[in-house]
Design an enzyme around this catalytic site. Structure first.
Site, PDB file in Angstrom:
ATOM      1  N   HIS A 206      -0.519   9.331   0.720  1.00  0.00           N
ATOM      2  CA  HIS A 206       0.757   9.529   0.038  1.00  0.00           C
ATOM      3  C   HIS A 206       0.725  10.685  -0.955  1.00  0.00           C
ATOM      4  O   HIS A 206       1.776  11.163  -1.383  1.00  0.00           O
ATOM      5  CB  HIS A 206       1.228   8.236  -0.636  1.00  0.00           C
ATOM      6  CG  HIS A 206       0.493   7.841  -1.865  1.00  0.00           C
ATOM      7  ND1 HIS A 206      -0.545   6.944  -1.877  1.00  0.00           N
ATOM      8  CD2 HIS A 206       0.655   8.213  -3.162  1.00  0.00           C
ATOM      9  CE1 HIS A 206      -0.979   6.765  -3.114  1.00  0.00           C
ATOM     10  NE2 HIS A 206      -0.267   7.526  -3.915  1.00  0.00           N
ATOM     11  N   ASP A 239      -3.807   4.744   4.178  1.00  0.00           N
ATOM     12  CA  ASP A 239      -3.483   5.556   3.002  1.00  0.00           C
ATOM     13  C   ASP A 239      -4.660   6.444   2.604  1.00  0.00           C
ATOM     14  O   ASP A 239      -5.001   6.572   1.432  1.00  0.00           O
ATOM     15  CB  ASP A 239      -3.039   4.699   1.813  1.00  0.00           C
ATOM     16  CG  ASP A 239      -2.349   5.538   0.741  1.00  0.00           C
ATOM     17  OD1 ASP A 239      -1.890   6.644   1.063  1.00  0.00           O
ATOM     18  OD2 ASP A 239      -2.284   5.094  -0.428  1.00  0.00           O
ATOM     19  N   SER A 321      -3.767   8.683  -8.155  1.00  0.00           N
ATOM     20  CA  SER A 321      -3.910   8.373  -6.738  1.00  0.00           C
ATOM     21  C   SER A 321      -4.798   9.388  -6.031  1.00  0.00           C
ATOM     22  O   SER A 321      -4.628  10.603  -6.186  1.00  0.00           O
ATOM     23  CB  SER A 321      -2.541   8.361  -6.061  1.00  0.00           C
ATOM     24  OG  SER A 321      -1.867   7.178  -6.334  1.00  0.00           O
TER      25      SER A 321
END
Length: 478
Positions: A206, A239, A321
């Site tokens: 992402h 992910d 992230s």
């Protein structure tokens, strides 16, 4: 579960203290009353999808469907919080007055607003420091007290490799801040770390999703050196993504990968990232849980990812992230990916921030995924070949009566069919892991590789059964 992170509000700046004044003289027969002193007042669950969403490992953060590969792909996004982002706060100022934070100017992005807040805090700190020095100086002169300072030539401070400072000093040069921008100019900031000497950087899918189709991608090291990069491969369901630096330097130092299977609850953790664009930020905590089933999305309607995550209370915020979660020796044990969110907005973004519940993809799983992406450019998912319900449940993962898109709920000739599993069966355990729902089953299956043999416990007609299943494979997210 949600995803990225957020920050804490900056405390209000103090206003200047009031000037002392003489107290009025009280009537007295012979003496004037003494002068009075001045006073101060210090102030994530997978969403319910249509029956037939695959448990075969076809679910993704972007896409996850279970077993039936193509027909059940992709499942609908779960009602989960976004990849970690947000926070707000206010308060009354000291010295008896409150500080009014200036409203952001129109057209300014989050970066401009954050900068303004930080500047306000620095100004307040300078004012308070100056006042403190004057008062302390006056006090020293009046009382004769002294202070003791460290020797200027006492030698360099030594920080052992096992300390947080030692780990950070070694790991920071091998982490990068990633900026991804789509062809339409949209994008965001995340983190990644050096995976090998060839210039491959591992991060979250992402983080780079906006740059996948012709967008712009850059990676900046703590030295300020910026490199253009390209996406080598990305896996929505896991992910995980791998990018490669263009014109990579020859002196890259890959971070050492640990063994996430050997991590214990209570182990110390260190997270590195760029929360809210603040690059090279280091936070610490512990492993607060293992094998936590998490379904997450970026809140944009994209497909979900599923993981059996490492849970940590190290502060993780938007921009963290893709960054490494390290153990006390500096080994990578996970990739920071998601946070549990309270839903409170912050910094004018509507994003949510850290509340001490962060989730990382175990590095053993991420390593396998990254190697497949580097080798083939596409992810490979393990599967059982059966569609399971994604309904919110605590009883297990039920094989649906109908597969997604009209496909068979149990793939003919697939692993589940060979093991004798049928529609209506409720899977309650995979090896020694308790399965309470379809998303939990998907996350656990994806911790394995195709060809692995697992033991499945299931209920049929009120009776419990066990069967061995050899996991199949599916290539790609679609």
């Amino acid at each position: 579960m949600s995803t990225e992170n957020e920050g804490t509000a900056v405390p209000p700046a103090p206003s200047a203290p009031p000037v002392p004044v003489d107290a009025p003289a009280a009537p007295a027969p012979q003496a004037q009353a003494p002068q009075g002193p001045y006073g101060q007042d210090a102030q994530g669950q997978a969403s319910q999808g249509p029956q037939g969403q695959g448990a075969s490992g076809d679910a993704g953060h972007h896409g996850a469907s279970s077993s039936a590969p193509d027909p059940s792909w992709p499942p609908p996004p779960p009602p989960t919080a976004p990849y970690g982002d947000g926070g707000s706060g206010s308060g009354s100022g000291g010295w008896g007055s409150s500080y009014q934070q200036p409203a952001p100017k129109s057209g300014r992005g989050r970066g401009g607003l954050v900068a303004a807040v930080l500047v306000a805090a620095l100004v307040a700190g300078g004012l308070g420091g100056g006042l403190g020095y004057v008062l302390a100086k006056d006090n020293d002169e009046s009382t004769g007290s002294t202070t003791v300072s460290a020797s200027a030539n006492g030698g360099d401070v030594k920080r052992d490799p096992g300390t947080t400072a030692g780990v950070a000093a070694k790991a920071l040069p091998s982490t990068v801040t990633i900026e991804a921008e789509s062809t339409s100019g949209e994008g965001g900031t995340g983190t990644g770390f050096v995976f090998d000497k060839q210039g491959h950087i591992v991060t979250n899918n992402h983080v780079v999703a906006d740059a996948v189709d012709g967008g712009k991608l850059t990676a900046t090291f703590p030295t300020g050196k910026k490199y253009d990069a390209e996406v080598v491969g990305h896996a929505q369901g896991y992910d995980v993504a791998v990018i490669k630096l263009k014109d990579a330097p020859s002196d890259l130092k890959p971070l050492t990968l640990g063994d996430s299977d050997k991590v214990a609850v209570g182990d110390s953790t260190i997270a590195i990232g760029a929360p809210f664009g603040l690059s090279d930020t280091v936070t610490t905590g512990i492993i607060s849980a293992k094998n936590r089933p998490v379904a997450s999305s970026d809140g944009s309607g994209s497909q979900a990812s599923y993981m059996s995550a490492l849970q940590t209370d190290a502060s993780i915020n938007p921009g963290n992230s893709g960054g490494p979660l390290l153990d006390a020796q500096g080994n990578v044990i996970g990739i920071n990916s998601a946070i549990q969110s309270t839903g409170n907005g912050g910094f004018g973004t509507g994003q949510s921030g850290s509340i001490g519940l962060g989730f990382a993809i175990p590095i053993n799983q991420a390593k396998y995924v990254a190697q497949e992406l580097i080798k083939n450019g596409k992810p490979v998912y393990a599967k059982i070949g059966a569609s399971v319900s994604l309904d919110d449940s605590s009883d297990g993962a039920q094989i649906t009566d109908q597969g997604a898109g009209g496909a068979a709920p149990v793939e003919p000739g697939g692993p589940a069919a060979k093991a004798g599993l049928k529609p209506g069966d409720v899977i309650t355990k995979l090896d020694d892991r308790v399965i309470d729902s379809g998303p939990t089953l998907i996350g656990e299956i994806w911790t394995h590789q195709p060809g692995d043999k697992v033991t499945i416990t299931y209920e049929r007609g009120g009776k419990q059964h066990t069967v061995d299943v050899t996991l199949g494979s599916r290539v790609g997210d679609n």
